[in-house]
Design a protein around this motif. Structure first.
Motif, mmCIF file in Angstrom:
data_model
loop_
_atom_site.group_PDB
_atom_site.id
_atom_site.type_symbol
_atom_site.label_atom_id
_atom_site.label_comp_id
_atom_site.label_asym_id
_atom_site.label_seq_id
_atom_site.Cartn_x
_atom_site.Cartn_y
_atom_site.Cartn_z
ATOM 1 N N GLY A 103 -5.517 5.845 5.221
ATOM 2 C CA GLY A 103 -6.810 5.331 4.779
ATOM 3 C C GLY A 103 -6.652 4.225 3.751
ATOM 4 O O GLY A 103 -7.302 3.169 3.832
ATOM 5 N N LEU A 104 -5.769 4.441 2.774
ATOM 6 C CA LEU A 104 -5.502 3.422 1.755
ATOM 7 C C LEU A 104 -4.854 2.189 2.378
ATOM 8 O O LEU A 104 -5.159 1.048 2.001
ATOM 9 C CB LEU A 104 -4.602 3.997 0.664
ATOM 10 C CG LEU A 104 -5.208 5.112 -0.186
ATOM 11 C CD1 LEU A 104 -4.162 5.706 -1.118
ATOM 12 C CD2 LEU A 104 -6.399 4.597 -0.989
ATOM 13 N N PHE A 105 -3.974 2.426 3.345
ATOM 14 C CA PHE A 105 -3.305 1.299 4.004
ATOM 15 C C PHE A 105 -4.296 0.427 4.769
ATOM 16 O O PHE A 105 -4.190 -0.799 4.753
ATOM 17 C CB PHE A 105 -2.230 1.805 4.963
ATOM 18 C CG PHE A 105 -1.691 0.725 5.863
ATOM 19 C CD1 PHE A 105 -0.815 -0.224 5.368
ATOM 20 C CD2 PHE A 105 -2.083 0.642 7.196
ATOM 21 C CE1 PHE A 105 -0.333 -1.243 6.188
ATOM 22 C CE2 PHE A 105 -1.609 -0.355 8.016
ATOM 23 C CZ PHE A 105 -0.736 -1.307 7.509
ATOM 24 N N ILE A 106 -5.255 1.052 5.449
ATOM 25 C CA ILE A 106 -6.247 0.284 6.207
ATOM 26 C C ILE A 106 -6.993 -0.670 5.283
ATOM 27 O O ILE A 106 -7.216 -1.845 5.617
ATOM 28 C CB ILE A 106 -7.232 1.234 6.924
ATOM 29 C CG1 ILE A 106 -6.518 1.951 8.070
ATOM 30 C CG2 ILE A 106 -8.440 0.457 7.455
ATOM 31 C CD1 ILE A 106 -7.356 3.060 8.709
ATOM 32 N N VAL A 107 -7.379 -0.171 4.105
ATOM 33 C CA VAL A 107 -8.081 -1.017 3.135
ATOM 34 C C VAL A 107 -7.191 -2.179 2.711
ATOM 35 O O VAL A 107 -7.616 -3.347 2.702
ATOM 36 C CB VAL A 107 -8.504 -0.195 1.899
ATOM 37 C CG1 VAL A 107 -9.108 -1.109 0.837
ATOM 38 C CG2 VAL A 107 -9.501 0.888 2.303
ATOM 39 N N TRP A 108 -5.933 -1.881 2.369
ATOM 40 C CA TRP A 108 -5.003 -2.926 1.949
ATOM 41 C C TRP A 108 -4.749 -3.931 3.082
ATOM 42 O O TRP A 108 -4.713 -5.149 2.851
ATOM 43 C CB TRP A 108 -3.675 -2.307 1.504
ATOM 44 C CG TRP A 108 -2.640 -3.332 1.136
ATOM 45 C CD1 TRP A 108 -2.501 -3.978 -0.055
ATOM 46 C CD2 TRP A 108 -1.603 -3.853 1.993
ATOM 47 N NE1 TRP A 108 -1.450 -4.857 -0.003
ATOM 48 C CE2 TRP A 108 -0.876 -4.803 1.230
ATOM 49 C CE3 TRP A 108 -1.212 -3.602 3.308
ATOM 50 C CZ2 TRP A 108 0.204 -5.505 1.761
ATOM 51 C CZ3 TRP A 108 -0.143 -4.296 3.832
ATOM 52 C CH2 TRP A 108 0.558 -5.239 3.067
ATOM 53 N N HIS A 109 -4.593 -3.436 4.289
ATOM 54 C CA HIS A 109 -4.279 -4.284 5.441
ATOM 55 C C HIS A 109 -5.414 -5.278 5.712
ATOM 56 O O HIS A 109 -5.165 -6.457 6.002
ATOM 57 C CB HIS A 109 -4.051 -3.391 6.656
ATOM 58 C CG HIS A 109 -3.376 -4.084 7.799
ATOM 59 N ND1 HIS A 109 -2.201 -4.776 7.667
ATOM 60 C CD2 HIS A 109 -3.727 -4.183 9.119
ATOM 61 C CE1 HIS A 109 -1.842 -5.276 8.842
ATOM 62 N NE2 HIS A 109 -2.755 -4.941 9.740
ATOM 63 N N ILE A 110 -6.651 -4.802 5.612
ATOM 64 C CA ILE A 110 -7.813 -5.678 5.811
ATOM 65 C C ILE A 110 -7.891 -6.734 4.708
ATOM 66 O O ILE A 110 -8.102 -7.928 4.974
ATOM 67 C CB ILE A 110 -9.113 -4.850 5.861
ATOM 68 C CG1 ILE A 110 -9.143 -3.997 7.129
ATOM 69 C CG2 ILE A 110 -10.344 -5.768 5.796
ATOM 70 C CD1 ILE A 110 -10.292 -3.015 7.181
ATOM 71 N N LEU A 111 -7.703 -6.299 3.460
ATOM 72 C CA LEU A 111 -7.759 -7.237 2.336
ATOM 73 C C LEU A 111 -6.604 -8.241 2.379
ATOM 74 O O LEU A 111 -6.720 -9.359 1.883
ATOM 75 C CB LEU A 111 -7.712 -6.470 1.012
ATOM 76 C CG LEU A 111 -8.932 -5.595 0.697
ATOM 77 C CD1 LEU A 111 -8.708 -4.828 -0.602
ATOM 78 C CD2 LEU A 111 -10.198 -6.444 0.609
ATOM 79 N N ASP A 112 -5.517 -7.857 3.016
ATOM 80 C CA ASP A 112 -4.344 -8.735 3.082
ATOM 81 C C ASP A 112 -4.441 -9.741 4.225
ATOM 82 O O ASP A 112 -4.361 -10.959 4.006
ATOM 83 C CB ASP A 112 -3.079 -7.884 3.239
ATOM 84 C CG ASP A 112 -1.812 -8.728 3.352
ATOM 85 O OD1 ASP A 112 -1.758 -9.803 2.706
ATOM 86 O OD2 ASP A 112 -0.888 -8.321 4.065
ATOM 87 N N LEU A 113 -4.648 -9.266 5.441
ATOM 88 C CA LEU A 113 -4.540 -10.148 6.609
ATOM 89 C C LEU A 113 -5.868 -10.502 7.278
ATOM 90 O O LEU A 113 -5.878 -11.333 8.196
ATOM 91 C CB LEU A 113 -3.603 -9.507 7.643
ATOM 92 C CG LEU A 113 -2.131 -9.430 7.211
ATOM 93 C CD1 LEU A 113 -1.311 -8.680 8.254
ATOM 94 C CD2 LEU A 113 -1.561 -10.824 6.996
ATOM 95 N N THR A 114 -6.969 -9.900 6.850
ATOM 96 C CA THR A 114 -8.271 -10.257 7.417
ATOM 97 C C THR A 114 -9.086 -11.108 6.457
ATOM 98 O O THR A 114 -9.564 -12.183 6.810
ATOM 99 C CB THR A 114 -9.067 -8.994 7.803
ATOM 100 O OG1 THR A 114 -8.317 -8.231 8.753
ATOM 101 C CG2 THR A 114 -10.403 -9.378 8.416
#
Length: 223
Positions: free
Chosen positions: A120-131
């Motif tokens: 769950g935390l990774f999804i948030v980070w992944h969106i903020l990073d590459l989206t």
């Protein structure tokens, strides 16, 4: 009827199973798309652009992509809420710890909850990073996903976050697929071994496929 179904443990487990399978399908397709990065910047960037034009001219620009995003958000929220409520229900039904100290469940089973939190935390980070590029390192370039991916995995902590999350994903998929099959009535004496094999293969392929991208950047294969 829907309310009664949701309030029951069976209903929540069914929601978990169906939403989990939806996310699993997305992960398989997402991993396949990620591997296009090994064919060069032109191919990967063109694939990212194609995702925004799927269904044109019937669908407007990015409409199909947004439908997929909304469906995924609904699946993630349904999965998380049902998992949390089932966990709370289990704790209330069993307020005292087991007498036996030796763990009887597999490692994946015992780490499902923590694995879910990590993902769950990774999804948030992944969106903020590459989206959105909010936490992206090296200067986010809209419309240039290949360069953005290389930037992310050129920094050591980007690799650590991603690889740890993908290992957690592998464990989650391995146990989750098996649990979903049992919940939906697919399990039986004759099919159990095959289902466990499918779960292991899926977990291994997804973990290896996703980790291949940061490894490719770290080794210079993708640059």
């Amino acid at each position: 009827m829907a309310r009664t179904m949701w309030d029951s443990s069976v209903g929540k487990k069914t929601v978990m199973a169906v939403s989990g399978l939806i996310m699993l399908l997305y992960l398989v397709v997402h991993m396949y798309g990620n591997l296009k990065i090994f064919f060069g910047a032109g191919t990967f960037n063109a694939y990212a652009h194609w995702l925004r034009t799927v269904g044109e001219p019937f669908m407007h620009y990015e409409w199909t992509l947004w439908i997929i995003r909304v469906a995924l958000v609904v699946a993630v929220v349904a999965h998380a809420v049902s998992a949390y409520q089932l966990s709370r229900r289990d704790l209330k039904a069993r307020p005292t710890k087991y007498v036996h100290k030796k763990p009887r469940a597999s490692y994946a089973t015992r780490t499902m909850r923590w694995g879910g939190i990590i993902l769950g935390l990774f999804i948030v980070w992944h969106i903020l990073d590459l989206t959105t590029g909010t936490v992206h390192s090296g200067g986010f370039q809209p419309g240039h996903p290949y360069q953005n991916v290389v930037d992310t995995f050129s920094i050591w902590y980007g690799n650590v976050i991603y690889i740890v999350a993908m290992l957690a994903l592998g464990l989650h998929v391995r146990h989750g697929f098996w649990s979903a099959a049992q919940t939906l009535g697919a399990g039986s004496r004759t099919r159990d071994r095959a289902l466990k094999t499918v779960a292991d293969v899926l977990a291994l392929l997804l973990t290896a496929g996703f980790i291949a991208v940061p490894v490719g950047v770290m080794t210079g294969v993708v640059n």
